[in-house]
Design an enzyme around this catalytic site. Structure first.
Site, PDB file in Angstrom:
ATOM      1  N   ASP A  55     -49.938 -44.385  50.186  1.00  0.00           N
ATOM      2  CA  ASP A  55     -49.244 -43.343  50.956  1.00  0.00           C
ATOM      3  C   ASP A  55     -50.178 -42.213  51.395  1.00  0.00           C
ATOM      4  O   ASP A  55     -51.236 -41.981  50.824  1.00  0.00           O
ATOM      5  CB  ASP A  55     -48.064 -42.765  50.156  1.00  0.00           C
ATOM      6  CG  ASP A  55     -48.467 -42.229  48.798  1.00  0.00           C
ATOM      7  OD1 ASP A  55     -49.337 -42.836  48.140  1.00  0.00           O
ATOM      8  OD2 ASP A  55     -47.922 -41.189  48.369  1.00  0.00           O
ATOM      9  N   GLU A  81     -47.326 -42.603  45.901  1.00  0.00           N
ATOM     10  CA  GLU A  81     -47.935 -42.030  44.690  1.00  0.00           C
ATOM     11  C   GLU A  81     -47.773 -40.519  44.657  1.00  0.00           C
ATOM     12  O   GLU A  81     -47.653 -39.919  43.605  1.00  0.00           O
ATOM     13  CB  GLU A  81     -49.436 -42.402  44.628  1.00  0.00           C
ATOM     14  CG  GLU A  81     -50.111 -42.039  43.307  1.00  0.00           C
ATOM     15  CD  GLU A  81     -50.372 -40.548  43.135  1.00  0.00           C
ATOM     16  OE1 GLU A  81     -50.169 -40.032  42.019  1.00  0.00           O
ATOM     17  OE2 GLU A  81     -50.758 -39.889  44.114  1.00  0.00           O
ATOM     18  N   GLU A  82     -47.782 -39.894  45.861  1.00  0.00           N
ATOM     19  CA  GLU A  82     -47.843 -38.429  45.947  1.00  0.00           C
ATOM     20  C   GLU A  82     -46.507 -37.764  45.618  1.00  0.00           C
ATOM     21  O   GLU A  82     -45.918 -37.077  46.442  1.00  0.00           O
ATOM     22  CB  GLU A  82     -48.310 -38.003  47.348  1.00  0.00           C
ATOM     23  CG  GLU A  82     -49.698 -38.496  47.744  1.00  0.00           C
ATOM     24  CD  GLU A  82     -50.825 -37.695  47.091  1.00  0.00           C
ATOM     25  OE1 GLU A  82     -50.535 -36.767  46.312  1.00  0.00           O
ATOM     26  OE2 GLU A  82     -51.995 -38.019  47.381  1.00  0.00           O
ATOM     27  N   HIS A 133     -56.536 -33.378  49.473  1.00  0.00           N
ATOM     28  CA  HIS A 133     -55.389 -32.648  50.028  1.00  0.00           C
ATOM     29  C   HIS A 133     -55.834 -31.492  50.935  1.00  0.00           C
ATOM     30  O   HIS A 133     -55.077 -30.572  51.190  1.00  0.00           O
ATOM     31  CB  HIS A 133     -54.442 -32.133  48.922  1.00  0.00           C
ATOM     32  CG  HIS A 133     -53.797 -33.237  48.130  1.00  0.00           C
ATOM     33  ND1 HIS A 133     -52.621 -33.066  47.435  1.00  0.00           N
ATOM     34  CD2 HIS A 133     -54.161 -34.527  47.933  1.00  0.00           C
ATOM     35  CE1 HIS A 133     -52.299 -34.211  46.833  1.00  0.00           C
ATOM     36  NE2 HIS A 133     -53.218 -35.105  47.123  1.00  0.00           N
TER      37      HIS A 133
HETATM   38 ZN   LIG Z   1     -53.292 -36.949  46.170  1.00  0.00          ZN
HETATM   39 ZN   LIG Z   2     -54.403 -39.813  45.242  1.00  0.00          ZN
END
Ligand SMILES: [Zn+2]
Ligand SMILES: [Zn+2]
Length: 396
Positions: A80, A138-139, A368
């Protein structure tokens, strides 16, 4: 066997870059990685690899049986992206405004695809079965537990699992260095919501109201005291109140204050103390000052805890593939969270870091960040580590 595999992974490097860039240009948010899943399925189909789709909503699972009997091992990659606007200027930036692969999961997909391809071409060397898990969300949304619930481990009788994260997560790692960690590696991460309800009134006559702002201030500082006075100073723990909201004007005492934040810890016992005491402190202060309170923790991620025996097997193998000097034993966990932890709660395995920052190429932005990037030259090594683990793993 590993020498030949390493060479084959190096040969695959141009394709790994191509796949990574395709994924980078077509990012999908958690549980919406439809295009990436389709891309993976097409590749697997073209190589004649059996696969399942729609596992844990958008997850894809490749199944590669070896010619010899043996254990079942899973390789895991998340796929993702994040809801943010890319600010990179390379020629393969995200095609979708406001969505970006800023954590390197595009690289994880490429590495795992490469491992699937190499293993499928070496079935005669492979004992048992390899299950390659392309995991959504996952996020924060929990794609791993969604896939477990859909039976990805039980259906295939998975006995061990390995996965990695590339990038700049650990400051200890140079480009192409592999970070291994015995035991706890990444923190548990849970968010919380609290509400303090008093009685609104005129700012000039506070004695006629119950001011939730003063109470909230006391709660925020008292919570910090749990960390400094009730948890060992040698034990990692974080309690961050990241949002506090209440009031509408300078002369009105509001009725309510909302608090939101996150806690992080490594050992489950530390989490138990934090969770229990946060509620008790909030209740105690609110009772003292005649306010009402409510509190809840949201679904979070448990800590990533690596299996010592599997990790030592992996470290040995990684030395052969990356060179002894490039295997770094990480001396402390990071406070970031990862839902790989759910898989590692079910079966033994290891999560590794692959250093992919490179100051010489100007690749220094953190995960990020709108200009996050990684050094693609390490992709072949990630593929070799995943495929090598599957080829070398023997059950006890
Ligand atoms: Zn991340
Ligand atoms: Zn990651």
């Amino acid at each position: 066997m590993l020498k030949e595999l390493k060479e084959a992974a190096r040969q695959l490097q141009p394709q790994l870059v191509e796949w990574r860039r395709w994924c980078h240009q077509h990012p999908g948010l958690g549980f919406q990685e439809h295009e990436t899943a389709e891309f993976i399925a097409q590749k697997l189909q073209s190589w004649g690899i059996e696969y399942e789709t729609g596992v844990g909503k958008t997850g894809v699972v490749a199944i590669i049986p070896g010619d010899k009997p043996g254990p079942v091992i899973a390789l895991r990659a998340d796929m993702d992206a994040l809801p943010m606007q890319e600010e990179n200027t390379h020629d393969y930036v995200s095609k979708y405004p406001g969505i970006m692969h800023a954590c390197g999961h595009d690289g994880h997909v490429a590495m795992a695809l490469g491992a699937a391809k190499l293993l499928n071409e070496r079935k005669e060397q492979l004992a048992g079965k390899v299950v390659v898990i392309f995991q959504p969300a996952e996020e924060g949304l929990g794609g791993a537990p969604a896939m477990i619930k859909d039976g990805v481990l039980s259906r295939h009788k998975v006995e061990a699992i390995v996965g990695g994260h590339l990038g700049l997560i650990s400051q200890q790692l140079g480009t192409g260095q592999v970070g291994v960690c015995y035991g706890p590696m990444m923190a548990a991460a849970y968010s919380f919501n609290a509400e303090i309800t008093g009685k609104g009134g005129h700012g000039a006559m506070p004695h006629q109201s119950t001011d939730p702002i003063v109470i909230a201030a006391e709660v925020v500082t008292s919570w910090q005291r749990i960390l400094t006075r009730e948890i060992s100073p040698l034990e990692p723990a974080v309690l961050t109140v990241a949002r506090i909201q209440g009031g509408s004007s300078h002369n009105i005492i509001p009725e309510k204050v909302e608090l939101q934040g996150t806690i992080r810890y490594v050992k489950p016992e530390t989490g138990d103390i934090l969770k229990k005491r946060m509620v008790e402190v909030l209740d105690g202060i609110c009772t003292t000052w005649q306010a009402e309170s409510s509190f809840s923790f949201n679904d979070g991620y448990p800590p990533v805890i690596n299996d010592n025996e599997f990790t030592s097997f992996f470290a040995q193998l990684a030395k052969e593939l990356a060179g002894e000097e490039n295997i770094i034993e990480l001396d402390q966990p990071t406070m970031g969270g990862e839902d790989m932890s759910f898989f590692l709660q079910e079966v033994p395995g290891t999560f590794f870091f692959l250093g992919a920052g490179n100051p010489e190429k100007g690749i220094t932005h953190p995960h990020h960040h709108p200009r996050f990037d990684f050094d693609e030259d390490i992709l072949w090594l990630g593929t070799a580590l995943l495929a090598g683990t599957a080829l070398s793993y023997k059950s006890k």
